[in-house]
Design a protein around this motif. Sequence first.
Motif, PDB file in Angstrom:
ATOM      1  N   GLY A   1      27.166  42.603 -12.048  1.00 37.50           N
ATOM      2  CA  GLY A   1      27.465  42.023 -10.739  1.00 37.50           C
ATOM      3  C   GLY A   1      26.249  41.391 -10.080  1.00 37.50           C
ATOM      4  O   GLY A   1      26.089  41.455  -8.874  1.00 37.50           O
TER       5      GLY A   1
ATOM      6  N   THR B   1      33.596  35.548  -6.921  1.00 36.69           N
ATOM      7  CA  THR B   1      33.552  36.823  -7.618  1.00 36.69           C
ATOM      8  C   THR B   1      32.466  36.777  -8.681  1.00 36.69           C
ATOM      9  O   THR B   1      31.815  35.754  -8.879  1.00 36.69           O
ATOM     10  CB  THR B   1      34.937  37.158  -8.226  1.00 36.69           C
ATOM     11  OG1 THR B   1      34.929  38.511  -8.683  1.00 36.69           O
ATOM     12  CG2 THR B   1      35.316  36.205  -9.342  1.00 36.69           C
ATOM     13  N   ASP B   2      32.264  37.882  -9.360  1.00 44.03           N
ATOM     14  CA  ASP B   2      31.279  37.963 -10.435  1.00 44.03           C
ATOM     15  C   ASP B   2      31.844  38.867 -11.514  1.00 44.03           C
ATOM     16  O   ASP B   2      31.982  40.068 -11.307  1.00 44.03           O
ATOM     17  CB  ASP B   2      29.957  38.506  -9.898  1.00 44.03           C
ATOM     18  CG  ASP B   2      28.849  38.494 -10.939  1.00 44.03           C
ATOM     19  OD1 ASP B   2      29.140  38.282 -12.137  1.00 44.03           O
ATOM     20  OD2 ASP B   2      27.692  38.709 -10.558  1.00 44.03           O
ATOM     21  N   SER B   3      32.185  38.293 -12.657  1.00 42.05           N
ATOM     22  CA  SER B   3      32.799  39.059 -13.738  1.00 42.05           C
ATOM     23  C   SER B   3      31.788  39.776 -14.629  1.00 42.05           C
ATOM     24  O   SER B   3      32.173  40.521 -15.522  1.00 42.05           O
ATOM     25  CB  SER B   3      33.670  38.136 -14.603  1.00 42.05           C
ATOM     26  OG  SER B   3      32.851  37.157 -15.234  1.00 42.05           O
TER      27      SER B   3
ATOM     28  N   ASP C   1      33.488  32.044 -10.295  1.00 38.69           N
ATOM     29  CA  ASP C   1      33.002  33.231 -10.991  1.00 38.69           C
ATOM     30  C   ASP C   1      31.513  33.025 -11.269  1.00 38.69           C
ATOM     31  O   ASP C   1      31.136  32.175 -12.076  1.00 38.69           O
ATOM     32  CB  ASP C   1      33.777  33.435 -12.299  1.00 38.69           C
ATOM     33  CG  ASP C   1      33.328  34.668 -13.068  1.00 38.69           C
ATOM     34  OD1 ASP C   1      32.357  35.341 -12.638  1.00 38.69           O
ATOM     35  OD2 ASP C   1      33.943  34.945 -14.111  1.00 38.69           O
TER      36      ASP C   1
ATOM     37  N   GLU D   1      34.273  38.502  -3.054  1.00 35.37           N
ATOM     38  CA  GLU D   1      34.777  39.729  -3.669  1.00 35.37           C
ATOM     39  C   GLU D   1      33.640  40.500  -4.341  1.00 35.37           C
ATOM     40  O   GLU D   1      33.543  41.713  -4.231  1.00 35.37           O
ATOM     41  CB  GLU D   1      35.845  39.369  -4.695  1.00 35.37           C
ATOM     42  CG  GLU D   1      36.424  40.546  -5.437  1.00 35.37           C
ATOM     43  CD  GLU D   1      37.453  40.096  -6.446  1.00 35.37           C
ATOM     44  OE1 GLU D   1      38.648  40.320  -6.174  1.00 35.37           O
ATOM     45  OE2 GLU D   1      37.073  39.522  -7.485  1.00 35.37           O
ATOM     46  N   LYS D   2      32.774  39.773  -5.054  1.00 36.49           N
ATOM     47  CA  LYS D   2      31.678  40.399  -5.771  1.00 36.49           C
ATOM     48  C   LYS D   2      30.608  39.344  -5.991  1.00 36.49           C
ATOM     49  O   LYS D   2      30.909  38.212  -6.324  1.00 36.49           O
ATOM     50  CB  LYS D   2      32.182  40.937  -7.106  1.00 36.49           C
ATOM     51  CG  LYS D   2      31.221  41.828  -7.848  1.00 36.49           C
ATOM     52  CD  LYS D   2      31.897  42.406  -9.083  1.00 36.49           C
ATOM     53  CE  LYS D   2      30.917  43.258  -9.862  1.00 36.49           C
ATOM     54  NZ  LYS D   2      31.491  43.687 -11.135  1.00 36.49           N
TER      55      LYS D   2
ATOM     56  N   THR E   1      26.394  37.979  -4.602  1.00 33.80           N
ATOM     57  CA  THR E   1      25.477  37.972  -3.469  1.00 33.80           C
ATOM     58  C   THR E   1      25.316  36.555  -2.939  1.00 33.80           C
ATOM     59  O   THR E   1      25.191  35.612  -3.714  1.00 33.80           O
ATOM     60  CB  THR E   1      24.091  38.502  -3.904  1.00 33.80           C
ATOM     61  OG1 THR E   1      24.248  39.809  -4.437  1.00 33.80           O
ATOM     62  CG2 THR E   1      23.115  38.549  -2.746  1.00 33.80           C
TER      63      THR E   1
END
Length: 176
Positions: free
Chosen positions: A137, A131-133, A97, A159-160, A162
């Motif tokens: 983002g 991902t990035d919560s 994350d 998922e999210k 860069t």
Amino acid sequence: TEEDCTVSAATCSAKAKCQYCRTEYGEPDATKHNFVAATGICTICSTQAQAKVENIYYATLDEAVDAWADNTTLTLMDDVTIDHAGYIIMGNGLTLDLNGKTWLSTNKAGIPLDLSPHDAPDSTVRALLITDSSAGGTGRIESESKYAILASAGHTILEKGTLVGGISVSAFTGIV
């Protein structure tokens, strides 16, 4: 007397100390932080944890990566810059994350995340989910070398977030 001495543990900024005579022993222990769960900041020395694995905070990314195990999440708590070759990541069901933070590798020959020796014999097993919560983002993995990730087994799912530097998929059998 010496028999009366009861020594407390050293902290991140203080030596161990006898609770009876107040004599100090040894040196401070840089690994003994007291991180606040909501912020990841040490109440003793104000150090910001660089990352956490599940609910355990680590002062450095090195410590967090060492603790990262199957089916756990490593969450960045601060922007991190590494200048070594990067990390060889092995495991199944790993989640990274980015939490709106940047993981930057300044080693021109290094790759921040190397999944090449992945231990999963079945390439349908997810190796890593990135991902990035954060609300914006804005989390990113950035490398000054050609690649941000080397993946040659399992799945790497962005998922999210860069990636700046690309993904090398040499002899890859999974899914990116």
